[in-house]
Design a protein around this motif. Structure first.
Motif, PDB file in Angstrom:
ATOM      1  N   LEU A 157      -6.436  -9.000  -6.598  1.00 38.53           N
ATOM      2  CA  LEU A 157      -7.444  -8.020  -6.164  1.00 38.53           C
ATOM      3  C   LEU A 157      -8.041  -8.504  -4.857  1.00 38.53           C
ATOM      4  N   LEU A 170     -11.827  -5.504  -4.069  1.00 34.93           N
ATOM      5  CA  LEU A 170     -11.697  -4.167  -4.676  1.00 34.93           C
ATOM      6  C   LEU A 170     -13.072  -3.590  -5.015  1.00 34.93           C
ATOM      7  N   GLY A 181      -1.579   3.110  -9.395  1.00 38.29           N
ATOM      8  CA  GLY A 181      -1.125   2.061  -8.487  1.00 38.29           C
ATOM      9  C   GLY A 181       0.281   1.631  -8.832  1.00 38.29           C
ATOM     10  N   LYS A 215      -4.109  -2.945 -11.233  1.00 43.12           N
ATOM     11  CA  LYS A 215      -4.765  -2.101 -12.247  1.00 43.12           C
ATOM     12  C   LYS A 215      -5.134  -2.917 -13.494  1.00 43.12           C
ATOM     13  N   ALA A 245      -7.793  -5.497 -12.855  1.00 42.17           N
ATOM     14  CA  ALA A 245      -9.136  -4.885 -12.777  1.00 42.17           C
ATOM     15  C   ALA A 245      -9.661  -4.574 -14.180  1.00 42.17           C
ATOM     16  N   SER A 263      -5.070   4.163 -17.043  1.00 42.98           N
ATOM     17  CA  SER A 263      -4.091   3.688 -16.078  1.00 42.98           C
ATOM     18  C   SER A 263      -2.723   4.163 -16.543  1.00 42.98           C
ATOM     19  N   LEU A 272      -4.969   2.532  -6.204  1.00 40.85           N
ATOM     20  CA  LEU A 272      -4.943   1.127  -5.801  1.00 40.85           C
ATOM     21  C   LEU A 272      -3.630   0.804  -5.106  1.00 40.85           C
ATOM     22  N   SER A 273      -3.706  -0.065  -4.129  1.00 36.82           N
ATOM     23  CA  SER A 273      -2.496  -0.583  -3.504  1.00 36.82           C
ATOM     24  C   SER A 273      -2.798  -1.994  -3.030  1.00 36.82           C
ATOM     25  N   ARG A 282      -6.314  -3.295  -3.430  1.00 35.40           N
ATOM     26  CA  ARG A 282      -7.424  -2.611  -2.772  1.00 35.40           C
ATOM     27  C   ARG A 282      -7.476  -1.153  -3.207  1.00 35.40           C
ATOM     28  N   CYS A 283      -8.661  -0.567  -3.135  1.00 31.28           N
ATOM     29  CA  CYS A 283      -8.795   0.855  -3.444  1.00 31.28           C
ATOM     30  C   CYS A 283      -8.485   1.628  -2.154  1.00 31.28           C
ATOM     31  N   GLN A 313     -10.399   7.297  -3.584  1.00 34.68           N
ATOM     32  CA  GLN A 313     -11.018   7.683  -4.850  1.00 34.68           C
ATOM     33  C   GLN A 313     -11.770   8.982  -4.654  1.00 34.68           C
ATOM     34  N   SER A 369      -0.074   5.306  -0.300  1.00 34.99           N
ATOM     35  CA  SER A 369       0.314   3.905  -0.504  1.00 34.99           C
ATOM     36  C   SER A 369       1.252   3.441   0.604  1.00 34.99           C
TER      37      SER A 369
END
Lengths: 297, 305
Positions: free
Chosen positions: B16, B19, B33, B39, B42, B185, B202-203, B206-207, B210, B298
């Motif tokens: 992460l 994030l 993601g 994912k 997190a 998820s 997410l990629s 990182r977000c 959203q 992404s």
């Protein structure tokens, strides 16, 4: 504390249902039955030797001359050797030989059973990540303490089972005048044996917190248990030497076996030694927790 | 979650990377993601399975994970955690409910309720290891629903389920909308598009995006018209709707709205212009679709600058 109790009961139920615990319990039962049978045969041989000495007819079933045997010097020597403490020999001589044997045998065997069974308690669920279902809902200290108590209950169950087996073999192959008294002694001693096993359950739980591999945890716990007996022997030898006596004393204070003689005390005199065993067990659990508290689950 | 960073192992593999995202209450949020996007990491940090290296996590306004504070308020389906399979589902759920602070009778009632919710009432007394993969998956999902926690995190809840089971479980999850906050998820973006109100993408830890499903997929901005013939009256459309842009690629007419436009009314106007010009419409769709949006975003996020 409510969570601790819920986890303990759930752990006991889980442990009893695993094939490993079933295998360990079976091995424990077979060992107990076999050793008790050998002890009964030994009593028979000693009675025959005593009958020859007294020039009376030999008996066919062991236990027929038990009163004469337990009052003999031979029996006193045997008991003294088993217990290893002169100060409690008089008390030990007053209890049924089978109960005496049961406790002696449990002191030898239960540590290995307790350590081996407890070693997989946490590690197996960390490996499969099943532990996440519980850590989501309760703190890690409660979880570890609950598993520890669950394993203590399993150990107590094993000692109760052993008491039943010893009783069964006894009434099957030996003349026992007061069966009620024997059973009461066996049940009472199962508690003492369980108390002696506490540090070894703690050892297993500590190993189980350190590694996520149940096999490795079991190896660590069994090796450490065997090592504690070796260390006990070394400590006794050191205590007898002039130069290293203090070191021997210190070692005996921190080894569960160092408090074993106290576990033979009459009435409730064994409770202080039992309390020390509990303290040693909790200390070992806490030692393992230092790793578990920081562990990724 | 704010600026949460997590590295794994001695090599310090970045899982992460600062994030940050928010989950609104009472909604169903899809968590999207690639494999390794972060994912599960997190989720694991929120659920207390892993500690973050840095950053802040606030769960239901109670701060970072604390099992005592969140007792009964957080339900999680861990992605790859085996169930304690020597027990029956009802024993397991009763135990979990007791740990959530319920009394014995309430725990038993709740165990029965969640088993019925995932249609496993008839297998309540079967040992978990005797259940099929799909049934075990449903038991795992049900464990996250025990006690109706305020926040439910479901990591790949529909993985390995047959279409009928997946459909039923999707309905069960959809029914939580409004009463519980759910985060799902999944790699199945079609499923997520059907069930989610909001999306977090997410990629590489990182977000990258959203927002509501409508915002993320551009449902409020873009309409695709599939025409019978490749001759749309573009001049008439631009004259009628000057705030919109129209492009034609073959039979595919794309209409992009300006900001704060009633796209439904505008679509009626487009339909009228097309009808006047005698152009038949074969199909129409709004937005770009979650899958296409995710692939675009992404790729953009991972493209070398």
């Amino acid at each position: 504390m409510t969570d601790v109790w819920h986890i303990a009961v759930f752990e006991l139920r889980r442990a009893i249902r695993t094939w490993r615990a079933a295998a360990l319990l079976s091995l424990f039962a077979v060992s107990s039955a076999g050793a008790t049978y050998l002890f009964v045969r030994m009593v028979g041989l000693m009675e025959n030797a005593l009958a020859d000495q007294l020039m009376v007819p030999r008996t066919r079933v062991p236990g027929t001359m038990l009163r004469e045997l337990t009052e003999s010097d031979t029996w006193r020597e045997v008991v003294s050797g088993m217990v290893g403490a002169e100060q409690v020999t008089d008390f030990v001589l007053s209890i049924p030989p089978l109960a005496l044997f049961d406790l002696w045998f449990l002191f030898l065997l239960v540590p290995f059973f307790a350590a081996a069974a407890a070693a997989e308690s946490i590690s197996i669920d960390v490996q499969s990540r099943a532990i996440r279902y519980e850590t989501l809902r309760t703190g890690r200290p409660e979880l570890v303490l609950g598993r520890f108590i669950g394993q203590l209950l399993l150990t107590w169950f094993a000692t109760l089972m052993s008491a039943g087996i010893v009783f069964g073999v006894g009434i099957g192959f030996m003349v026992i005048e007061d069966r009620g008294s024997l059973l009461a002694w066996l049940l009472w001693f199962s508690l003492r044996a369980s108390a002696f096993a506490v540090p070894f359950v703690g050892l297993g739980i500590a190993a189980s917190q350190i590694t996520s591999s149940p096999a490795w945890a079991r190896v660590m716990a069994i090796t450490a248990t065997a090592g504690s007996w070796v260390a006990f022997g070394v400590a006794v030898l050191l205590q007898r030497s002039e130069r290293w006596a203090v070191l021997g004393d210190v070692l005996l204070q921190v080894l569960p076996q160092g408090w074993m003689q106290g576990m033979w005390g009459a009435g409730l005199a064994w409770l202080p030694a039992g309390g020390v065993q509990m303290g040693l067990g909790l200390a070992l659990v806490a030692l393992g927790y230092l790793r578990f508290a920081r562990r990724d689950l | 979650m704010t600026d949460v960073t997590k590295r794994y192992g001695r090599a310090g593999v970045l899982a992460l990377d600062a994030l940050s995202f928010e989950i609104p209450t009472g909604r169903i949020t899809g968590f999207i993601g690639h494999n390794g996007a972060g994912k599960t990491t997190a989720f694991s940090i929120v659920a207390g399975f892993l500690p973050p290296d840095s950053g802040a996590v606030d769960i239901l306004g109670l701060g970072p994970f604390d099992a005592r504070k969140l007792k009964g308020k957080l339900g999680v389906l861990p992605q790859d955690a085996a169930l304690p399979d020597r027990h029956t589902p009802v024993e397991l759920f009763r135990h979990l409910c007791r740990l959530q602070g319920m009394g014995a009778a309430a725990a038993l009632r709740e165990a029965d309720r969640v088993l019925e919710a995932v249609r496993l009432g008839d297998r309540r007394r079967s040992r978990i290891h005797t259940l099929s993969h799909g049934m075990r998956r449903r038991v795992a999902v049900a464990s996250a629903l025990c006690g109706s926690p305020a926040l439910v995190l479901l990591d790949e809840p529909l993985a390995g389920l047959d279409p009928v089971q997946a459909h039923a479980l999707r309905d069960t999850i959809a029914n939580l909308r409004g009463t519980q906050t759910v985060v799902i998820s999944s790699h199945n973006l079609g499923e997520l598009e059907r069930i989610s109100d909001r999306v977090v993408m997410l990629s590489a830890g990182r977000c990258i995006r959203q927002g509501t499903l409508s915002e993320v997929t551009g449902q409020a901005e873009v309409v695709h018209w599939t025409l019978a013939h490749a001759d749309a009256p573009l001049d008439a459309l631009r004259a009628r709707l000057p705030d919109h842009t129209f492009t034609l690629e073959g039979v595919r007419l794309t209409q992009r709205a300006g900001s704060e436009v009633d796209l439904d009314a505008a679509s009626v106007a487009v339909m009228a212009v097309l009808a006047e010009a005698g152009v038949a419409v074969r199909a129409l769709s709004r937005g770009v679709g979650l899958e296409r949006r995710f692939i675009r975003d992404s790729e953009a996020a991972t493209a070398p600058r």
